[in-house]
Design a protein around this motif. Structure first.
Motif, PDB file in Angstrom:
ATOM      1  N   THR A   1      19.573 -27.391 -13.329  1.00 49.16           N
ATOM      2  CA  THR A   1      18.232 -26.908 -13.011  1.00 49.16           C
ATOM      3  C   THR A   1      17.275 -27.288 -14.151  1.00 49.16           C
ATOM      4  O   THR A   1      17.668 -27.921 -15.129  1.00 49.16           O
ATOM      5  CB  THR A   1      18.222 -25.386 -12.799  1.00 49.16           C
ATOM      6  OG1 THR A   1      18.572 -24.736 -14.029  1.00 49.16           O
ATOM      7  CG2 THR A   1      19.219 -24.991 -11.714  1.00 49.16           C
TER       8      THR A   1
ATOM      9  N   MET B   1      19.364 -21.257  -8.570  1.00 45.08           N
ATOM     10  CA  MET B   1      20.802 -21.130  -8.316  1.00 45.08           C
ATOM     11  C   MET B   1      21.245 -19.698  -8.633  1.00 45.08           C
ATOM     12  O   MET B   1      21.510 -19.359  -9.783  1.00 45.08           O
ATOM     13  CB  MET B   1      21.575 -22.148  -9.161  1.00 45.08           C
ATOM     14  CG  MET B   1      23.090 -21.968  -9.171  1.00 45.08           C
ATOM     15  SD  MET B   1      23.861 -21.873  -7.536  1.00 45.08           S
ATOM     16  CE  MET B   1      23.585 -23.534  -6.934  1.00 45.08           C
ATOM     17  N   PRO B   2      21.299 -18.821  -7.630  1.00 50.94           N
ATOM     18  CA  PRO B   2      21.632 -17.418  -7.905  1.00 50.94           C
ATOM     19  C   PRO B   2      23.113 -17.172  -8.176  1.00 50.94           C
ATOM     20  O   PRO B   2      23.479 -16.087  -8.640  1.00 50.94           O
ATOM     21  CB  PRO B   2      21.196 -16.717  -6.615  1.00 50.94           C
ATOM     22  CG  PRO B   2      21.317 -17.758  -5.556  1.00 50.94           C
ATOM     23  CD  PRO B   2      20.967 -19.055  -6.220  1.00 50.94           C
ATOM     24  N   TYR B   3      23.976 -18.152  -7.888  1.00 46.53           N
ATOM     25  CA  TYR B   3      25.421 -17.958  -8.043  1.00 46.53           C
ATOM     26  C   TYR B   3      25.851 -18.333  -9.457  1.00 46.53           C
ATOM     27  O   TYR B   3      25.561 -19.432  -9.937  1.00 46.53           O
ATOM     28  CB  TYR B   3      26.186 -18.788  -7.014  1.00 46.53           C
ATOM     29  CG  TYR B   3      25.689 -18.575  -5.603  1.00 46.53           C
ATOM     30  CD1 TYR B   3      25.938 -17.371  -4.932  1.00 46.53           C
ATOM     31  CD2 TYR B   3      24.948 -19.559  -4.944  1.00 46.53           C
ATOM     32  CE1 TYR B   3      25.471 -17.170  -3.642  1.00 46.53           C
ATOM     33  CE2 TYR B   3      24.482 -19.360  -3.656  1.00 46.53           C
ATOM     34  CZ  TYR B   3      24.735 -18.171  -3.007  1.00 46.53           C
ATOM     35  OH  TYR B   3      24.265 -17.970  -1.732  1.00 46.53           O
ATOM     36  N   SER B   4      26.599 -17.464 -10.088  1.00 48.47           N
ATOM     37  CA  SER B   4      27.024 -17.708 -11.467  1.00 48.47           C
ATOM     38  C   SER B   4      27.956 -18.904 -11.565  1.00 48.47           C
ATOM     39  O   SER B   4      28.038 -19.558 -12.619  1.00 48.47           O
ATOM     40  CB  SER B   4      27.713 -16.459 -12.032  1.00 48.47           C
ATOM     41  OG  SER B   4      28.852 -16.111 -11.239  1.00 48.47           O
TER      42      SER B   4
ATOM     43  N   ARG C   1      17.229 -27.285  -4.511  1.00 45.36           N
ATOM     44  CA  ARG C   1      17.597 -26.231  -3.570  1.00 45.36           C
ATOM     45  C   ARG C   1      16.869 -26.449  -2.246  1.00 45.36           C
ATOM     46  O   ARG C   1      15.651 -26.659  -2.220  1.00 45.36           O
ATOM     47  CB  ARG C   1      17.213 -24.871  -4.162  1.00 45.36           C
ATOM     48  CG  ARG C   1      17.375 -23.701  -3.203  1.00 45.36           C
ATOM     49  CD  ARG C   1      16.863 -22.435  -3.849  1.00 45.36           C
ATOM     50  NE  ARG C   1      16.798 -21.318  -2.916  1.00 45.36           N
ATOM     51  CZ  ARG C   1      17.356 -20.134  -3.122  1.00 45.36           C
ATOM     52  NH1 ARG C   1      18.043 -19.912  -4.230  1.00 45.36           N
ATOM     53  NH2 ARG C   1      17.229 -19.166  -2.246  1.00 45.36           N
TER      54      ARG C   1
ATOM     55  N   ARG D   1      24.106 -24.411 -12.978  1.00 42.29           N
ATOM     56  CA  ARG D   1      22.780 -24.087 -13.488  1.00 42.29           C
ATOM     57  C   ARG D   1      22.299 -25.071 -14.555  1.00 42.29           C
ATOM     58  O   ARG D   1      21.098 -25.142 -14.845  1.00 42.29           O
ATOM     59  CB  ARG D   1      22.785 -22.654 -14.047  1.00 42.29           C
ATOM     60  CG  ARG D   1      22.880 -21.598 -12.954  1.00 42.29           C
ATOM     61  CD  ARG D   1      22.826 -20.192 -13.514  1.00 42.29           C
ATOM     62  NE  ARG D   1      22.873 -19.198 -12.441  1.00 42.29           N
ATOM     63  CZ  ARG D   1      22.965 -17.881 -12.644  1.00 42.29           C
ATOM     64  NH1 ARG D   1      23.022 -17.406 -13.894  1.00 42.29           N
ATOM     65  NH2 ARG D   1      23.017 -17.049 -11.622  1.00 42.29           N
TER      66      ARG D   1
ATOM     67  N   THR E   1      13.058 -20.384 -12.431  1.00 34.87           N
ATOM     68  CA  THR E   1      14.098 -20.186 -13.443  1.00 34.87           C
ATOM     69  C   THR E   1      15.435 -20.656 -12.882  1.00 34.87           C
ATOM     70  O   THR E   1      15.586 -20.879 -11.666  1.00 34.87           O
ATOM     71  CB  THR E   1      14.210 -18.705 -13.832  1.00 34.87           C
ATOM     72  OG1 THR E   1      14.688 -17.967 -12.689  1.00 34.87           O
ATOM     73  CG2 THR E   1      12.865 -18.149 -14.278  1.00 34.87           C
ATOM     74  N   ALA E   2      16.418 -20.793 -13.757  1.00 33.35           N
ATOM     75  CA  ALA E   2      17.749 -21.214 -13.314  1.00 33.35           C
ATOM     76  C   ALA E   2      18.291 -20.248 -12.267  1.00 33.35           C
ATOM     77  O   ALA E   2      18.911 -20.664 -11.277  1.00 33.35           O
ATOM     78  CB  ALA E   2      18.694 -21.296 -14.513  1.00 33.35           C
ATOM     79  N   LYS E   3      18.025 -18.962 -12.447  1.00 32.69           N
ATOM     80  CA  LYS E   3      18.517 -17.974 -11.484  1.00 32.69           C
ATOM     81  C   LYS E   3      17.724 -18.022 -10.186  1.00 32.69           C
ATOM     82  O   LYS E   3      18.280 -17.780  -9.105  1.00 32.69           O
ATOM     83  CB  LYS E   3      18.448 -16.577 -12.105  1.00 32.69           C
ATOM     84  CG  LYS E   3      19.181 -15.524 -11.297  1.00 32.69           C
ATOM     85  CD  LYS E   3      19.247 -14.202 -12.037  1.00 32.69           C
ATOM     86  CE  LYS E   3      20.023 -13.167 -11.218  1.00 32.69           C
ATOM     87  NZ  LYS E   3      20.100 -11.865 -11.938  1.00 32.69           N
ATOM     88  N   ASP E   4      16.414 -18.337 -10.262  1.00 37.73           N
ATOM     89  CA  ASP E   4      15.612 -18.498  -9.046  1.00 37.73           C
ATOM     90  C   ASP E   4      16.188 -19.612  -8.173  1.00 37.73           C
ATOM     91  O   ASP E   4      16.256 -19.501  -6.950  1.00 37.73           O
ATOM     92  CB  ASP E   4      14.154 -18.844  -9.389  1.00 37.73           C
ATOM     93  CG  ASP E   4      13.384 -17.670  -9.963  1.00 37.73           C
ATOM     94  OD1 ASP E   4      13.762 -16.519  -9.684  1.00 37.73           O
ATOM     95  OD2 ASP E   4      12.386 -17.924 -10.670  1.00 37.73           O
TER      96      ASP E   4
ATOM     97  N   ASP F   1      14.967 -18.736   1.591  1.00 35.75           N
ATOM     98  CA  ASP F   1      16.350 -18.287   1.401  1.00 35.75           C
ATOM     99  C   ASP F   1      17.210 -18.549   2.635  1.00 35.75           C
ATOM    100  O   ASP F   1      18.301 -19.095   2.543  1.00 35.75           O
ATOM    101  CB  ASP F   1      16.382 -16.794   1.067  1.00 35.75           C
ATOM    102  CG  ASP F   1      15.818 -16.516  -0.316  1.00 35.75           C
ATOM    103  OD1 ASP F   1      15.763 -17.452  -1.137  1.00 35.75           O
ATOM    104  OD2 ASP F   1      15.407 -15.369  -0.570  1.00 35.75           O
TER     105      ASP F   1
END
Length: 819
Positions: free
Chosen positions: A594, A584-587, A796, A591, A579-582, A667
């Protein structure tokens, strides 16, 4: 087990009429004419008659002429070499009896039937002469696409080559006649064959003619192996074929005895020495691109067997159940052995009760009593298993192995290094096959029509027999480029696709190696499961030298496939299914860059809708782990994914089967999170299929797609132009009126693509050439550009490091044939 895995290729003529290849059989008069000895109608060039065809002796036996000297060849010399080359091929193919022999695929299903190779060598003459600018138009555009590219099977279980409807024998025979006349006329009229224009060099357009000669001679040999894999009932040894060694007729009525039926094979020490590899740029013979360049290296002391390993020696391994003991085999070798259910060498024929372990030998055309003194012919996996068994048998501290390329050079005769001798350093440039064994002591250049005893011919000055000829010798080296390697524009994908860490080098040539293949400069390769007229000799080396330093093999670093690592697989699963959050976790992160595979599919679907293109069939070439393929299956009825990476394709197949696949997101350092790639349940996964294949040499069955996607692929190919050339033509991947979507950031790196093969990113005569210009040059004739855009992509590496890439997207419509 699949039936093709257990058939005896020497005897089994069985098939069912619903097998795909059967549709090619027409029967009738053509089939009848293809049985027995050939009459005059068969020969499209010079018939193999003394006084008419060069290389034919008064007894009617044909052999190879010497490799032609490009510094002083006359027009007559070139015509003679062409006629000798062409007729050697037709003598070989005259062994095929009946139509079935041309169309029946080999038992392993890994290569095309022989009708392909009958047409292939003729097609390459025409295609290369066109690239060189000597010919302006095709002779038969359909043939020149369907017969252009052979098969480099990805794996020993890659069985999808033989569903094709091929042209008829008569059509291919007539085409060969036209090609022969065309090439002959070019040689007779081309002005380059005059003394002021000599020597002919790689920069000369006439180089294409000699490329055709040497390419045909390669296939003389590789086709002969396919003959050896056909049922013997479909073959007849040609009357003009070189004679066998007298030992071929010696009855074998008992089990082999060392020292009587085959020689004791002692190890001979070779001292350390310095060596320079590489063919000089001014050497006056044709050479393939991988021969040129240079590498200087130190070769440490080693010991090698005086002779090639014989059938008799290898029999000891078979008798000891070496094929059944997993501990002798590499992991890949054992998988191959189990899949094929192999219990002895492929060209051995078991006869009598199984427990008696009695064998005969299959030659190219027939089965003969086993000549135990001839070299055994095996693949690399079998050679390495034998080495492991011998190591165990003798309790050696240093394991046996096979040669390296550098060590093969060290056991050669000193005459190969005598620069004062000129071209005589290379025996094939001065000696025909008729005289090769008697004057040079080599079973090379078709001196004989099959192998000879490993101790029949004299040794080199270093004390080794059959360093050149008899059979090729497997090497430990992966195929690799020399320093300053450059591709040749006429055949820019001859070598580069195989610098992949998956092809082992073979050195020295075989009895049927002629021309450049038989040269001291030749460097060839095959996949380790592949069968050629290839054997091996044992080698061992000490772990330390006299100074106490560790000894390393003289093997260059291989160009391994970076896309086969577990980390790369995890990274691509995240790219395709995270997912976009997977990702790129930074707001504050991008995103929108992705979910690249889904956005690729969206471009294809929306472009197809806008252009009114049916959504029946699509293909993603360079599909990686399949994210775009599954997304396209929402709309298209059939979607094919193709990638060179075995691990990527295996992952995609798992996702098709199970709908999910676990992976690890990195990570920091060794830390990370376990995630699961999941296919949306609303997607019909049965619409998808996945194949491992080379984007520059796709199977001919893949044709006529409504939509083709090349996403971030071109700048990772050894020959992007070869890939783009497959898009159009009679057998184009894109059907007329269909659509091609090309996406690339044009990140050209010599690691993947030689500079000479880049589409752009360089200067030509002081003028910058962009990749966009190169893309137009490759596609404009067959395609019309519809639209362009830029698309962001985020990859990533770990939680605090990313690649931000801007991909150029271009959508092309293939012109209709009437345009």
């Amino acid at each position: 087990m699949n039936q093709t895995m257990t058939r005896n290729p020497n005897l089994d003529l069985s098939y069912t009429t619903n097998e795909a290849w059967y549709q090619n059989l027409k029967g009738g008069q053509v089939d009848a004419r293809l049985k027995g000895a050939r009459s005059n109608w068969w020969w499209t060039g010079k018939p193999p008659v003394f006084g008419q065809c060069p290389g034919v002796q008064v007894n009617g036996i044909i052999s190879s002429l010497p490799l032609i000297d490009l510094s002083q060849c006359t027009r007559s010399d070139v015509l003679d070499y062409f006629d000798n080359t062409w007729t050697l091929t037709e003598v070989l193919f005259s062994a095929l009896q009946g139509e079935e022999a041309f169309y029946r695929p080999p038992y392993h299903q890994l290569r095309h039937p022989l009708i392909f190779y009958y047409g292939h060598t003729a097609v390459v003459y025409i295609n290369k002469l066109r690239v060189a600018g000597i010919l302006n138009a095709p002779i038969n555009e359909y043939f020149e696409q369907v017969f252009e590219t052979g098969v480099d099977e990805m794996s020993w279980d890659d069985m999808s080559k033989n569903t094709m409807t091929w042209p008829t024998f008569k059509e291919v025979h007539d085409y060969r006649q036209t090609v022969y006349n065309t090439v002959k006329q070019i040689i007779e009229t081309l002005s380059v064959f005059k003394t002021p224009n000599l020597p002919i060099t790689p920069t000369s357009p006439a180089w294409a003619i000699f490329m055709g000669f040497e390419h045909e001679r390669i296939h003389l040999e590789t086709s002969s192996v396919l003959f050896r894999e056909l049922p013997v009932q479909l073959l007849r040894r040609p009357e003009q074929w070189p004679l066998y060694h007298p030992t071929a007729n010696k009855p074998s009525t008992h089990l082999p005895q060392r020292g009587t039926d085959y020689p004791d094979n002692l190890m001979v020490a070779v001292p350390a020495g310095d060596l320079t590899l590489g063919k000089p740029s001014n050497w006056p013979s044709y050479g393939w691109d991988n021969e040129y360049g240079e590498r200087t290296l130190r070769v440490y002391p080693f010991r090698a067997s005086r002779y090639l390993v014989s059938n008799g020696e290898f029999y000891e391994f078979v008798k000891a159940d070496g094929y059944r003991e997993q501990r002798y085999w590499s992991e890949a070798g054992w998988q191959w052995r189990k899949f094929r259910n192999v219990k002895w060498p492929t060209f051995w024929v078991s006869h009598g009760p199984a427990g008696l372990q009695q064998y005969q030998l299959r030659t190219c055309f027939e089965i003969i009593d086993m000549p135990w003194s001839w070299p055994v012919e095996v693949n690399y996996h079998e050679a390495k298993a034998y080495c492991a068994w011998r190591t165990e048998q003798e309790g050696c501290e240093t394991p046996y192995r096979v040669l390296t390329e550098a060590e093969h050079n060290r056991i050669r005769d000193k005459s190969c290094f005598d620069e004062a001798a000129g071209i005589a350093r290379d025996a094939v440039m001065t000696t025909s096959g008729h005289n090769m064994a008697t004057t040079k002591g080599m079973n090379l250049n078709l001196a004989y029509g099959a192998q000879t005893p490993v101790n029949a011919l004299p040794p080199t000055s270093a004390g080794f027999h059959d360093v050149f000829g008899n059979v090729w010798q497997w090497c430990e080296d992966n195929f690799n480029p020399l320093n300053n390697f450059r591709v040749h524009y006429l055949y820019d994908d001859f070598s580069t696709p195989c610098f992949d860490g998956k092809h082992n080098m073979i050195m020295g040539g075989s009895f049927i190696s002629t021309g450049d293949e038989a040269s001291i400069w030749a460097r060839f390769h095959f996949r380790p499961h592949f069968f050629q007229h290839a054997g091996f000799r044992l080698v061992s080396s000490d772990d330390v030298d006299s100074t106490g330093d560790t000894v390393k093999l003289s093997i260059p670093a291989t160009t391994s496939n970076v896309y086969e690592t577990q980390q790369m697989l995890n990274d691509y699963l995240l790219l395709h299914y995270g997912t976009a959050k997977d990702v790129m976790p930074y707001s504050f992160g991008p995103r929108d860059a992705t979910d690249f595979p889904s956005r690729c599919a969206k471009v294809v679907v929306e472009s197809a809708t806008q252009l009114g293109i049916p959504t029946r069939r699509a293909i993603d070439v360079g599909c990686a782990v399949g994210g775009t393929v599954f997304e396209l299956a929402r709309t298209f009825e059939e979607v094919v994914g193709v990638d060179l990476s075995e691990s990527f394709i295996n992952a995609a197949k798992t996702l098709k089967r199970d709908g999910q696949l676990a992976y690890f997101r990195k990570d920091e350092g060794l830390l990370g999170q376990h995630l699961i790639a999941t296919i949306d349940a609303t997607i019909d996964r049965n619409r998808t299929t996945f194949h491992q294949a080379d984007a520059g040499a796709l199977p001919v069955e893949l044709v006529g797609f409504d939509a083709v996607l090349l996403a971030n692929l071109l700048d990772r190919l050894p020959s992007p132009k070869a890939c783009l050339a497959l898009m159009g033509g009679y057998l184009g991947l894109v059907r007329p009126g269909g659509m091609l979507v090309v996406m690339s950031p044009y990140t050209w790196l010599e690691q993947f693509t030689p500079i000479d093969a880049w589409l752009g990113g360089y200067e030509r005569d002081g003028t910058p050439v962009s990749s966009r210009e190169g893309l137009h040059a490759a596609l404009d004739e067959a395609f019309k550009l519809v639209s362009e855009q830029d698309m962001p992509l985020l990859i990533r590496e770990h939680a605090r490091k990313y690649q931000y890439i801007v991909t150029h997207v271009s959508v092309w419509r293939r012109r209709e044939t009437s345009e």
